[in-house]
Design a protein around this motif. Structure first.
Motif, PDB file in Angstrom:
ATOM      1  N   ILE A 146      -4.374 -62.871 -25.425  1.00 53.28           N
ATOM      2  CA  ILE A 146      -5.218 -61.677 -25.378  1.00 53.28           C
ATOM      3  C   ILE A 146      -4.367 -60.433 -25.172  1.00 53.28           C
ATOM      4  CG2 ILE A 146      -6.970 -60.473 -24.007  1.00 53.28           C
ATOM      5  CD1 ILE A 146      -8.298 -63.190 -23.526  1.00 53.28           C
ATOM      6  N   ALA A 147      -3.390 -60.528 -24.269  1.00 46.75           N
ATOM      7  CA  ALA A 147      -2.543 -59.372 -23.972  1.00 46.75           C
ATOM      8  C   ALA A 147      -1.779 -58.917 -25.207  1.00 46.75           C
ATOM      9  CB  ALA A 147      -1.576 -59.712 -22.839  1.00 46.75           C
ATOM     10  N   PHE A 148      -1.095 -59.833 -25.870  1.00 45.09           N
ATOM     11  CA  PHE A 148      -0.277 -59.443 -27.015  1.00 45.09           C
ATOM     12  C   PHE A 148      -1.124 -59.185 -28.254  1.00 45.09           C
ATOM     13  CE2 PHE A 148       3.068 -61.025 -24.300  1.00 45.09           C
ATOM     14  CZ  PHE A 148       4.114 -60.159 -24.592  1.00 45.09           C
ATOM     15  N   GLY A 149      -2.238 -59.898 -28.401  1.00 44.80           N
ATOM     16  CA  GLY A 149      -3.136 -59.635 -29.519  1.00 44.80           C
ATOM     17  C   GLY A 149      -3.728 -58.238 -29.450  1.00 44.80           C
ATOM     18  N   VAL A 225       2.000 -64.680 -16.560  1.00 46.63           N
ATOM     19  CA  VAL A 225       0.973 -63.699 -16.192  1.00 46.63           C
ATOM     20  C   VAL A 225       1.615 -62.335 -15.927  1.00 46.63           C
ATOM     21  CG1 VAL A 225      -0.744 -63.088 -14.444  1.00 46.63           C
ATOM     22  CG2 VAL A 225      -0.623 -65.437 -15.314  1.00 46.63           C
ATOM     23  N   ALA A 226       2.766 -62.352 -15.268  1.00 46.21           N
ATOM     24  CA  ALA A 226       3.458 -61.099 -14.951  1.00 46.21           C
ATOM     25  C   ALA A 226       3.923 -60.390 -16.216  1.00 46.21           C
ATOM     26  CB  ALA A 226       4.651 -61.386 -14.042  1.00 46.21           C
ATOM     27  N   VAL A 227       4.317 -61.140 -17.234  1.00 46.10           N
ATOM     28  CA  VAL A 227       4.728 -60.545 -18.504  1.00 46.10           C
ATOM     29  C   VAL A 227       3.519 -59.984 -19.250  1.00 46.10           C
ATOM     30  CG1 VAL A 227       5.656 -61.075 -20.798  1.00 46.10           C
ATOM     31  CG2 VAL A 227       6.797 -61.957 -18.763  1.00 46.10           C
ATOM     32  N   ALA A 228       2.423 -60.730 -19.225  1.00 45.22           N
ATOM     33  CA  ALA A 228       1.244 -60.350 -20.009  1.00 45.22           C
ATOM     34  C   ALA A 228       0.469 -59.184 -19.402  1.00 45.22           C
ATOM     35  CB  ALA A 228       0.311 -61.556 -20.161  1.00 45.22           C
ATOM     36  N   THR A 229       0.456 -59.068 -18.084  1.00 47.59           N
ATOM     37  CA  THR A 229      -0.398 -58.073 -17.425  1.00 47.59           C
ATOM     38  C   THR A 229      -0.078 -56.632 -17.829  1.00 47.59           C
ATOM     39  OG1 THR A 229      -0.846 -59.536 -15.548  1.00 47.59           O
ATOM     40  CG2 THR A 229      -1.154 -57.168 -15.203  1.00 47.59           C
ATOM     41  N   PRO A 230       1.179 -56.178 -17.792  1.00 47.25           N
ATOM     42  CA  PRO A 230       1.437 -54.798 -18.226  1.00 47.25           C
ATOM     43  C   PRO A 230       1.133 -54.579 -19.705  1.00 47.25           C
ATOM     44  CG  PRO A 230       3.498 -55.950 -17.756  1.00 47.25           C
ATOM     45  CD  PRO A 230       2.399 -56.810 -17.245  1.00 47.25           C
ATOM     46  N   ALA A 231       1.361 -55.601 -20.526  1.00 46.62           N
ATOM     47  CA  ALA A 231       1.033 -55.473 -21.952  1.00 46.62           C
ATOM     48  C   ALA A 231      -0.466 -55.308 -22.144  1.00 46.62           C
ATOM     49  CB  ALA A 231       1.532 -56.704 -22.711  1.00 46.62           C
ATOM     50  N   LEU A 232      -1.259 -56.076 -21.390  1.00 49.64           N
ATOM     51  CA  LEU A 232      -2.710 -55.976 -21.491  1.00 49.64           C
ATOM     52  C   LEU A 232      -3.205 -54.633 -20.958  1.00 49.64           C
ATOM     53  CD1 LEU A 232      -5.443 -57.260 -22.123  1.00 49.64           C
ATOM     54  CD2 LEU A 232      -5.397 -58.320 -19.856  1.00 49.64           C
ATOM     55  N   ALA A 233      -2.648 -54.188 -19.841  1.00 45.07           N
ATOM     56  CA  ALA A 233      -3.060 -52.907 -19.264  1.00 45.07           C
ATOM     57  C   ALA A 233      -2.778 -51.763 -20.227  1.00 45.07           C
ATOM     58  CB  ALA A 233      -2.326 -52.681 -17.938  1.00 45.07           C
ATOM     59  N   PHE A 234      -1.599 -51.766 -20.831  1.00 42.36           N
ATOM     60  CA  PHE A 234      -1.255 -50.719 -21.798  1.00 42.36           C
ATOM     61  C   PHE A 234      -2.193 -50.757 -22.994  1.00 42.36           C
ATOM     62  CE2 PHE A 234       0.857 -49.329 -25.666  1.00 42.36           C
ATOM     63  CZ  PHE A 234       1.291 -48.052 -25.306  1.00 42.36           C
ATOM     64  N   ALA A 235      -2.462 -51.973 -23.499  1.00 44.26           N
ATOM     65  CA  ALA A 235      -3.329 -52.112 -24.673  1.00 44.26           C
ATOM     66  C   ALA A 235      -4.727 -51.568 -24.404  1.00 44.26           C
ATOM     67  CB  ALA A 235      -3.404 -53.578 -25.089  1.00 44.26           C
ATOM     68  N   LEU A 236      -5.302 -51.922 -23.261  1.00 42.67           N
ATOM     69  CA  LEU A 236      -6.654 -51.464 -22.936  1.00 42.67           C
ATOM     70  C   LEU A 236      -6.700 -49.952 -22.770  1.00 42.67           C
ATOM     71  CD1 LEU A 236      -7.738 -54.267 -20.435  1.00 42.67           C
ATOM     72  CD2 LEU A 236      -8.501 -53.957 -22.799  1.00 42.67           C
ATOM     73  N   LEU A 237      -5.694 -49.396 -22.117  1.00 47.18           N
ATOM     74  CA  LEU A 237      -5.639 -47.941 -21.942  1.00 47.18           C
ATOM     75  C   LEU A 237      -5.450 -47.234 -23.279  1.00 47.18           C
ATOM     76  CD1 LEU A 237      -3.463 -47.660 -18.702  1.00 47.18           C
ATOM     77  CD2 LEU A 237      -5.892 -47.095 -18.931  1.00 47.18           C
ATOM     78  N   PHE A 238      -4.603 -47.789 -24.118  1.00 45.15           N
ATOM     79  CA  PHE A 238      -4.319 -47.176 -25.422  1.00 45.15           C
ATOM     80  C   PHE A 238      -5.553 -47.207 -26.316  1.00 45.15           C
ATOM     81  CE2 PHE A 238      -2.504 -46.867 -29.671  1.00 45.15           C
ATOM     82  CZ  PHE A 238      -1.542 -45.867 -29.498  1.00 45.15           C
ATOM     83  N   ILE A 239      -6.239 -48.350 -26.332  1.00 44.12           N
ATOM     84  CA  ILE A 239      -7.459 -48.458 -27.143  1.00 44.12           C
ATOM     85  C   ILE A 239      -8.520 -47.498 -26.629  1.00 44.12           C
ATOM     86  CG2 ILE A 239      -9.387 -49.979 -27.759  1.00 44.12           C
ATOM     87  CD1 ILE A 239      -7.387 -52.287 -27.865  1.00 44.12           C
ATOM     88  N   HIS A 240      -8.707 -47.454 -25.310  1.00 47.73           N
ATOM     89  CA  HIS A 240      -9.712 -46.560 -24.728  1.00 47.73           C
ATOM     90  C   HIS A 240      -9.417 -45.100 -25.068  1.00 47.73           C
ATOM     91  CE1 HIS A 240     -12.690 -45.058 -21.906  1.00 47.73           C
ATOM     92  NE2 HIS A 240     -11.755 -44.274 -21.379  1.00 47.73           N
ATOM     93  N   LYS A 241      -8.161 -44.718 -24.998  1.00 43.49           N
ATOM     94  CA  LYS A 241      -7.776 -43.332 -25.265  1.00 43.49           C
ATOM     95  C   LYS A 241      -7.989 -42.954 -26.721  1.00 43.49           C
ATOM     96  CE  LYS A 241      -3.872 -40.132 -24.900  1.00 43.49           C
ATOM     97  NZ  LYS A 241      -2.434 -39.986 -24.511  1.00 43.49           N
ATOM     98  N   ASN A 242      -7.868 -43.927 -27.626  1.00 44.13           N
ATOM     99  CA  ASN A 242      -7.914 -43.630 -29.063  1.00 44.13           C
ATOM    100  C   ASN A 242      -9.159 -44.178 -29.754  1.00 44.13           C
ATOM    101  OD1 ASN A 242      -5.098 -42.392 -29.686  1.00 44.13           O
ATOM    102  ND2 ASN A 242      -4.629 -44.199 -28.432  1.00 44.13           N
ATOM    103  N   GLU A 243     -10.185 -44.530 -28.974  1.00 45.62           N
ATOM    104  CA  GLU A 243     -11.409 -45.092 -29.555  1.00 45.62           C
ATOM    105  C   GLU A 243     -11.937 -44.244 -30.709  1.00 45.62           C
ATOM    106  OE1 GLU A 243     -13.289 -47.685 -29.350  1.00 45.62           O
ATOM    107  OE2 GLU A 243     -12.745 -48.756 -27.528  1.00 45.62           O
TER     108      GLU A 243
END
Length: 251
Positions: A146-149, A225-243
């Motif tokens: 989910i994080a990398f996708g 989990v530690a690797v995936a968490t920042p990737a997921l956080a960035f993705a969600l923030l980026f998508i939200h900002k550019n909806e």
């Protein structure tokens, strides 16, 4: 209809459409990965004579885990751009598009995993309580997917050429994930570098449970989990900002 219902309906619709457009229907979900794994077994197991007598379950375990990751990330990465028509017509949270692809692939993964477990029983691998360790491994890998996708899906509409980079990067990553050989064959001096790849640890965890009746290494799962968490956080923030920008990119 709330977003959860949209997600579930999207997964159902995606699976139903895939079955309808194929002559063999849902059987192709089984035939395709079997052919895929058989090809690599012929190359690495027979032609190159890799591994030993247990190489078949060793290879199948790695390939099934990798196939889930590879297929999900590839399809999720282009999910927003490939639904450009719908993105332009109505507002739907853009994160739903890659999630639909991920959960569709997860459904197919469970079918193949069940076949793998049956195969393990046929060749004499006895189930044990350690097989319950599959639950945290699957959840951890799903979190990684989910994080990398989502991360790739969020940025590819802004740079379409990244699709080709992703394809080649995943191909390279496949050969660096320990699918065809054990991490123990890597010299200890550089093994830590090899194990920075989270899929190495995911595949090793599956093998520990299914082939060796051992519990997965909790520290390895926490690292993933530690690797995936920042990737997921960035993705969600980026998508939200550019909806609101995504529909304009599809013009």
């Amino acid at each position: 209809m709330n977003y959860k219902e949209i997600l579930l309906y999207g997964v159902y619709s995606d699976l139903r459409t895939e079955v309808a457009r194929r002559f063999l229907g849902f059987l192709w979900w089984i035939i395709e990965p079997v052919m895929y794994m058989a090809t690599f077994y012929l190359v690495f197991g027979l032609a190159l004579r890799q591994g030993g007598p247990d190489y078949v379950p060793f290879l199948l375990t790695g390939m099934i885990a990798w196939k889930w990751f590879d297929g999900s990330v590839r399809q999720a990465s282009v999910a927003i751009s490939s639904n450009s028509g719908l993105v332009q017509q109505i507002y739907v949270p853009k994160s739903l598009f890659p999630l639909i692809q991920i959960f569709s692939n997860t459904f197919k993964f469970f079918i193949i995993l069940l076949l793998l477990l049956l195969f393990m029983l046929v060749i004499g691998k006895r189930p044990s309580l350690h097989w319950l360790g599959l639950v945290p491994i699957i959840l951890t890998q799903l979190y990684l997917i989910i994080a990398f996708g989502l991360l790739l899906a969020s940025v590819i509409p802004f740079a379409q050429d990244l699709k080709h980079v992703v394809d080649n990067a995943l191909m390279l990553m496949m050969f660096l994930s320990g699918i065809f050989f054990s991490a123990e064959r890597i010299p200890e001096s550089v093994r830590w570098l090899f194990e920075l790849n989270p899929m190495v640890l995911v595949i090793d965890a599956y093998r520990a449970v299914l082939l060796n009746n051992q519990w997965p290494d909790a520290m390895h799962l926490l690292y993933i989990v530690a690797v995936a968490t920042p990737a997921l956080a960035f993705a969600l923030l980026f998508i939200h900002k550019n909806e609101r920008r995504y529909p304009k990119l599809m013009l």
